[in-house]
Scaffold this motif. Structure first.
Motif, PDB file in Angstrom:
ATOM      1  N   GLY A  27      54.823 -57.567 -12.595  1.00 31.15           N
ATOM      2  CA  GLY A  27      53.830 -57.463 -13.471  1.00 31.15           C
ATOM      3  C   GLY A  27      52.670 -58.498 -13.623  1.00 31.15           C
ATOM      4  N   PHE A  28      53.081 -59.700 -13.023  1.00 31.83           N
ATOM      5  CA  PHE A  28      51.789 -60.562 -12.789  1.00 31.83           C
ATOM      6  C   PHE A  28      51.022 -60.260 -11.720  1.00 31.83           C
ATOM      7  CE2 PHE A  28      50.069 -64.489 -10.971  1.00 31.83           C
ATOM      8  CZ  PHE A  28      49.210 -65.103 -11.981  1.00 31.83           C
ATOM      9  N   PHE A  29      51.424 -60.248 -10.548  1.00 31.94           N
ATOM     10  CA  PHE A  29      50.788 -59.779  -9.349  1.00 31.94           C
ATOM     11  C   PHE A  29      50.000 -58.506  -9.354  1.00 31.94           C
ATOM     12  CE2 PHE A  29      53.293 -63.318  -7.949  1.00 31.94           C
ATOM     13  CZ  PHE A  29      52.349 -64.311  -7.446  1.00 31.94           C
ATOM     14  N   GLY A  30      50.810 -57.241  -9.623  1.00 29.49           N
ATOM     15  CA  GLY A  30      50.337 -56.299  -9.831  1.00 29.49           C
ATOM     16  C   GLY A  30      49.222 -56.099 -10.997  1.00 29.49           C
ATOM     17  N   GLY A  31      49.401 -56.827 -12.279  1.00 29.63           N
ATOM     18  CA  GLY A  31      48.359 -56.823 -13.237  1.00 29.63           C
ATOM     19  C   GLY A  31      47.207 -57.450 -12.635  1.00 29.63           C
ATOM     20  N   PHE A  32      47.286 -58.611 -11.651  1.00 30.75           N
ATOM     21  CA  PHE A  32      46.004 -59.556 -11.455  1.00 30.75           C
ATOM     22  C   PHE A  32      45.358 -58.645 -10.485  1.00 30.75           C
ATOM     23  CE2 PHE A  32      43.930 -62.139  -8.530  1.00 30.75           C
ATOM     24  CZ  PHE A  32      43.065 -63.105  -9.540  1.00 30.75           C
ATOM     25  N   VAL A  33      46.054 -57.964  -9.342  1.00 29.72           N
ATOM     26  CA  VAL A  33      45.345 -56.800  -8.570  1.00 29.72           C
ATOM     27  C   VAL A  33      44.596 -55.805  -9.206  1.00 29.72           C
ATOM     28  CG1 VAL A  33      45.454 -55.458  -6.560  1.00 29.72           C
ATOM     29  CG2 VAL A  33      46.823 -57.668  -6.527  1.00 29.72           C
ATOM     30  N   LEU A  34      45.256 -55.231  -9.930  1.00 27.96           N
ATOM     31  CA  LEU A  34      44.510 -54.120 -10.904  1.00 27.96           C
ATOM     32  C   LEU A  34      43.539 -54.529 -12.013  1.00 27.96           C
ATOM     33  CD1 LEU A  34      44.548 -51.183 -11.754  1.00 27.96           C
ATOM     34  CD2 LEU A  34      46.424 -51.464 -12.853  1.00 27.96           C
ATOM     35  N   GLY A  35      43.858 -55.629 -12.299  1.00 27.51           N
ATOM     36  CA  GLY A  35      42.823 -56.426 -13.387  1.00 27.51           C
ATOM     37  C   GLY A  35      41.541 -56.639 -12.509  1.00 27.51           C
ATOM     38  N   ALA A  36      41.593 -57.339 -11.369  1.00 24.72           N
ATOM     39  CA  ALA A  36      40.549 -57.689 -10.332  1.00 24.72           C
ATOM     40  C   ALA A  36      39.608 -56.492 -10.161  1.00 24.72           C
ATOM     41  CB  ALA A  36      40.928 -58.223  -9.120  1.00 24.72           C
ATOM     42  N   LEU A  37      40.353 -55.207  -9.918  1.00 27.19           N
ATOM     43  CA  LEU A  37      39.712 -54.015  -9.962  1.00 27.19           C
ATOM     44  C   LEU A  37      38.991 -53.472 -10.738  1.00 27.19           C
ATOM     45  CD1 LEU A  37      39.017 -51.581  -8.186  1.00 27.19           C
ATOM     46  CD2 LEU A  37      41.116 -50.414  -8.626  1.00 27.19           C
ATOM     47  N   GLN A  68      54.800 -47.934 -23.743  1.00 24.72           N
ATOM     48  CA  GLN A  68      54.320 -48.063 -22.338  1.00 24.72           C
ATOM     49  C   GLN A  68      55.627 -48.126 -21.267  1.00 24.72           C
ATOM     50  OE1 GLN A  68      51.279 -50.885 -21.351  1.00 24.72           O
ATOM     51  NE2 GLN A  68      50.216 -50.271 -23.373  1.00 24.72           N
ATOM     52  N   LEU A  69      56.615 -48.985 -21.732  1.00 30.50           N
ATOM     53  CA  LEU A  69      57.684 -48.931 -21.055  1.00 30.50           C
ATOM     54  C   LEU A  69      58.457 -47.838 -20.998  1.00 30.50           C
ATOM     55  CD1 LEU A  69      58.728 -52.590 -22.035  1.00 30.50           C
ATOM     56  CD2 LEU A  69      58.359 -51.871 -19.584  1.00 30.50           C
ATOM     57  N   VAL A  70      58.800 -47.349 -22.241  1.00 30.24           N
ATOM     58  CA  VAL A  70      59.395 -45.882 -22.250  1.00 30.24           C
ATOM     59  C   VAL A  70      58.643 -44.828 -21.563  1.00 30.24           C
ATOM     60  CG1 VAL A  70      59.968 -44.266 -24.061  1.00 30.24           C
ATOM     61  CG2 VAL A  70      60.143 -46.770 -24.500  1.00 30.24           C
ATOM     62  N   GLY A  90      58.035 -53.408 -13.877  1.00 32.86           N
ATOM     63  CA  GLY A  90      57.108 -53.912 -13.219  1.00 32.86           C
ATOM     64  C   GLY A  90      55.626 -53.070 -13.202  1.00 32.86           C
ATOM     65  N   VAL A  91      55.753 -52.099 -12.978  1.00 33.94           N
ATOM     66  CA  VAL A  91      54.443 -51.018 -13.310  1.00 33.94           C
ATOM     67  C   VAL A  91      54.050 -50.994 -14.745  1.00 33.94           C
ATOM     68  CG1 VAL A  91      53.903 -48.569 -13.389  1.00 33.94           C
ATOM     69  CG2 VAL A  91      55.185 -49.489 -11.462  1.00 33.94           C
ATOM     70  N   ALA A  92      55.049 -50.869 -15.617  1.00 34.72           N
ATOM     71  CA  ALA A  92      54.445 -50.853 -17.240  1.00 34.72           C
ATOM     72  C   ALA A  92      53.742 -52.393 -17.348  1.00 34.72           C
ATOM     73  CB  ALA A  92      55.732 -50.796 -17.889  1.00 34.72           C
TER      74      ALA A  92
END
Length: 508
Positions: A27-37, A68-70, A90-92
């Protein structure tokens, strides 16, 4: 207490910690990369791109993470996308956290003073290098506390993944409590486990903050031998010695041509057909009341603003435009600024806050001309000595007085080896007692170096001593121009005469 210690070391709960860490990391690293985009998209000048980013944020900030998880775990399989519980969590989490990371990064970038971006552009840095060397380091430092808090929030939110049967710490604690009915000891133990994990994240955040802390780095620099030697030599700036009167230049090669320049901001017409020429080695003082368009003209000359009509060229080179007159992308404009040999000193200094005085001066040699670091810093030391700031080479901008900051700004502009130097009200942001030290530096450049300069100023005495020619502007047009003594002593235009009388009265 025995039960608490038993549960605290129970392999079943410890295995839940491992799953929790996996979900948090995704969640953290995926969110950070997507957040930067998303932050990059939100900062885009293209409305459609920025609109997509904002729509994403509205959707994911406006819906609960549980929903979102569901959706990810149960709805995506209907579209043929089947994810394991850990991957679905992790995706959610990443999709949800991305909106918050995007706002953290966007606000940190916007928090960097725009004047620093203008200064970087004026030095000839290309957009990617401006982002990497100027905006990124400062925005990154500002974002660290919020990013650390968001990491803690991601770990706490991972507990909601128990709703999709992810066997993380919270779900295992619930299952164990339901089987043993020892709710207090179990949840007390799991609470301590969460506290240890979040405490570790906070500790890591503090280590990173300490590592990039500018004050700490400054103290380390000052412990170096060269910094210590500079501190020993510290003292007040040398008393300026009288300089001979500037010998008027003879007409020679044209260095800068401004022809029929118009500029408006909205309905406000700032410049209305300005014509101006500068010859090599000539110093021109640009005078006029506030709002007359002096600063806008200088920004247009360096293409920090775009023309509405007219043309500006340096010995035939039009910065910002192709031979056919079409606008060029900023990366090509940056190269044109270097080729034109234009430098700029700003009214409010616009020093790079994360760099020392010598690092500020070395920016152009290092990151524009590709000079090796040691060579660039050695050249910066020479320029700082030239403006009387050898003892302050390792100081950060906020540790310098206004006069010292402006002298660093002048040295930084000179490091780019300009053929034409633009100075935008270089003393207007200074206290009166600091004005003289800056004017002396500029005077020495004019008298000793013969540098071509266009100076927007209100200092009449300085203009008389240094300038070959005075150009008076008001309401976006040039009302009068000529040799400095002629314009200052016998202005022909009544508006110029009133203004000069008023300024002279204030100086006396």
């Amino acid at each position: 207490m025995d039960s608490f210690l038993h549960y605290l070391s129970m392999p079943y709960l410890l295995a839940g910690i491992e799953v929790t860490l996996q979900a948090t990391a995704l969640g953290f690293f995926g969110g950070f990369v997507l957040g930067a985009l998303l932050a990059t998209m939100a900062l885009s000048r293209h409305r459609l791109v920025a609109g997509v980013a904002r729509t994403y944020s509205v959707i994911f900030r406006g819906t609960p993470l549980v929903l979102q998880l569901v959706f990810v775990f149960t709805a995506l399989p209907h579209a043929g996308i089947v994810l394991s519980p850990i991957l679905a969590a992790g995706v959610a989490l990443a999709a949800n956290e991305a909106t918050f990371f995007a706002e953290i990064l966007r606000s940190s970038v916007l928090g960097v003073d725009r004047g620093q971006t203008d200064a970087a552009r004026a030095l000839g840095l290309r957009p990617k290098r401006v982002l990497r060397r100027i905006i990124g380091p400062q925005a990154g430092r500002a974002a660290i506390p919020a990013i650390g808090s968001e990491a803690v929030s991601t770990m706490k939110n991972s507990a909601l993944a128990s709703i999709i049967a992810l066997p993380e710490l919270t779900l295992r604690s619930n299952q164990l409590a339901s089987a043993t009915f020892d709710y207090f000891s179990i949840f007390f133990a799991s609470g301590v486990m969460y506290l240890l994990l979040t405490g570790a994240i906070t500790g890591l955040q503090l280590i990173v903050e300490r590592t990039v802390d500018l004050d700490r780095l400054d103290r380390r620099r000052r412990g170096r031998p060269e910094a210590t030697a500079a501190a020993v030599d510290a003292g007040p700036p040398p008393t300026p010695v009288p300089v001979p009167a500037r010998v008027p230049v003879r007409p020679n090669r044209v260095a800068l041509t401004v022809s029929g320049v118009h500029k408006a901001f909205g309905e406000h017409q700032v410049l209305r057909g300005v014509d101006l020429e500068l010859h090599e080695g000539e110093v021109v003082a640009l005078l006029g009341p506030s709002g007359s368009g002096k600063s806008t003209l200088l920004r247009l000359i360096n293409h920090l603003e775009t023309l509405d009509a007219g043309s500006i060229s340096f010995d035939g080179l039009a910065v910002g435009y192709s031979a056919s007159g079409t606008s060029l992308p900023e990366r090509e404009v940056a190269q044109q600024r270097v080729e034109a040999g234009v430098g700029m000193v700003f009214q409010h200094f616009n020093l790079f806050g994360h760099l020392t005085a010598r690092e500020n001066v070395a920016v152009s040699p290092r990151w524009v001309r590709g000079v090796p670091k040691d060579e660039a810093l050695a050249a910066a030391d020479q320029l700082l000595a030239r403006v009387g700031l050898s003892a302050r080479a390792h100081a950060l901008p906020r540790q310098l007085s206004g006069g010292q900051q402006q002298r660093v700004g002048i040295a930084r502009a000179l490091a780019g080896r300009p053929r034409v130097l633009l100075l935008d009200e270089p003393t207007s942001a200074l206290d009166p007692e600091l004005v003289r030290e800056v004017l002396e530096v500029i005077r020495s450049l004019a008298v000793d170096e013969g540098l071509t300069m266009l100076i927007a100023t209100h200092q009449l005495r300085f203009a008389r001593e240094v300038a070959d020619r005075v150009v008076f502007m008001a309401d976006g047009v040039v009302l009068e121009q000529g040799p400095s003594a002629q314009v200052l002593d016998s202005p022909q235009n009544p508006v110029a005469a009133r203004f000069l009388r008023a300024v002279h009265t204030m100086e006396v």
